[in-house]
Design a protein around this motif. Structure first.
Motif, PDB file in Angstrom:
ATOM      1  N   TRP A   1      -0.715  -8.336  -4.292  1.00 12.97           N
ATOM      2  CA  TRP A   1      -1.474  -7.150  -4.690  1.00 12.97           C
ATOM      3  C   TRP A   1      -0.740  -5.851  -4.389  1.00 12.97           C
ATOM      4  O   TRP A   1       0.155  -5.808  -3.563  1.00 12.97           O
ATOM      5  CB  TRP A   1      -2.857  -7.136  -4.047  1.00 12.97           C
TER       6      TRP A   1
ATOM      7  N   GLY B   1      -1.852  -1.540  -4.130  1.00 14.30           N
ATOM      8  CA  GLY B   1      -2.888  -0.506  -4.184  1.00 14.30           C
ATOM      9  C   GLY B   1      -2.258   0.822  -3.873  1.00 14.30           C
ATOM     10  O   GLY B   1      -1.084   0.895  -3.522  1.00 14.30           O
ATOM     11  N   PRO B   2      -2.923   1.875  -3.968  1.00 15.35           N
ATOM     12  CA  PRO B   2      -4.244   2.043  -4.561  1.00 15.35           C
ATOM     13  C   PRO B   2      -4.196   2.143  -6.083  1.00 15.35           C
ATOM     14  O   PRO B   2      -3.114   2.145  -6.667  1.00 15.35           O
ATOM     15  CB  PRO B   2      -4.732   3.353  -3.945  1.00 15.35           C
ATOM     16  N   LEU B   3      -5.356   2.294  -6.666  1.00 13.80           N
ATOM     17  CA  LEU B   3      -5.485   2.318  -8.123  1.00 13.80           C
ATOM     18  C   LEU B   3      -5.148   3.663  -8.760  1.00 13.80           C
ATOM     19  O   LEU B   3      -5.175   3.768  -9.959  1.00 13.80           O
ATOM     20  CB  LEU B   3      -6.928   1.991  -8.513  1.00 13.80           C
TER      21      LEU B   3
ATOM     22  N   THR C   1      -8.739  -6.537 -10.887  1.00  6.47           N
ATOM     23  CA  THR C   1      -8.713  -5.108 -10.599  1.00  6.47           C
ATOM     24  C   THR C   1      -9.904  -4.795  -9.699  1.00  6.47           C
ATOM     25  O   THR C   1     -11.054  -5.065 -10.056  1.00  6.47           O
ATOM     26  CB  THR C   1      -8.789  -4.276 -11.896  1.00  6.47           C
TER      27      THR C   1
ATOM     28  N   TRP D   1       0.847  -1.181   0.000  1.00  3.98           N
ATOM     29  CA  TRP D   1       0.000   0.000   0.000  1.00  3.98           C
ATOM     30  C   TRP D   1       0.886   1.236   0.000  1.00  3.98           C
ATOM     31  O   TRP D   1       1.907   1.264   0.685  1.00  3.98           O
ATOM     32  CB  TRP D   1      -0.896  -0.003   1.241  1.00  3.98           C
TER      33      TRP D   1
ATOM     34  N   TRP E   1      -9.389  -1.577  -4.278  1.00  2.00           N
ATOM     35  CA  TRP E   1      -8.162  -1.406  -3.484  1.00  2.00           C
ATOM     36  C   TRP E   1      -6.902  -1.437  -4.327  1.00  2.00           C
ATOM     37  O   TRP E   1      -5.837  -1.105  -3.845  1.00  2.00           O
ATOM     38  CB  TRP E   1      -8.074  -2.462  -2.383  1.00  2.00           C
ATOM     39  N   GLY E   2      -6.995  -1.887  -5.578  1.00  3.54           N
ATOM     40  CA  GLY E   2      -5.819  -1.935  -6.431  1.00  3.54           C
ATOM     41  C   GLY E   2      -5.843  -3.115  -7.379  1.00  3.54           C
ATOM     42  O   GLY E   2      -6.899  -3.552  -7.817  1.00  3.54           O
TER      43      GLY E   2
END
Length: 146
Positions: free
Chosen positions: A139, A141-143, A115, A59, A118-119
């Motif tokens: 993963w 994030g963010p997008l 997708t 993140w 959160w990302g």
């Protein structure tokens, strides 16, 4: 000769049909994963994730602008998170991203890109018996666009 041609056609059609079934089932497992978190549906989470789940995420820190590991999420933590979404009614916006792109499918393994609000998640799945389930997720994030 006709028999060989017929046999070839049957095998080809059978392989194509299985490939289509696998693609639909991989997509379904990924959508259960997404919707499980979006809707707080623990049944979808349990249906899509292997109990040995290994999920790691990064993140972006708002102060430094650098990405930091959020640590690993286990199967039980995923179930608990989903349960919390429902209990707290902390649902994403109606127009939140919800896409699945299948990257590759083999006989017993598959990879997909998910997708979400959160990302972006890169998902690895396995097929044991006739069921596709998520084994690992990585993963980020963010997008937001950088």
């Amino acid at each position: 000769m006709k028999y060989l041609l017929l046999l070839f056609c049957l095998v080809t059609v059978g392989a194509f049909a299985q490939e289509t079934i696998d693609k639909d089932e991989v997509r379904s497992a990924c959508m259960d994963y997404l919707e499980g978190f979006y809707e707080g549906d623990t049944l979808k989470i349990k249906r899509s994730l292997q109990p040995s789940l290994n999920k790691l995420g990064f993140w972006k820190d708002k102060e430094t602008g650098k990405y930091k590991s959020q640590g690993y999420m286990t199967f039980q933590e995923a179930v608990n998170y989903s349960k919390g979404v429902l209990e707290k009614k902390k649902f994403p916006k109606e127009d939140a991203s919800k896409e699945v792109e299948i990257l590759d499918i083999s006989k017993t393994t598959a990879a997909a890109k998910v997708t979400a609000w959160w990302g972006t998640d890169y998902v690895l799945l396995s097929k044991q018996g006739d069921k596709w389930m998520i084994e690992q997720v990585l993963w980020e994030g963010p997008l937001e666009k950088e």
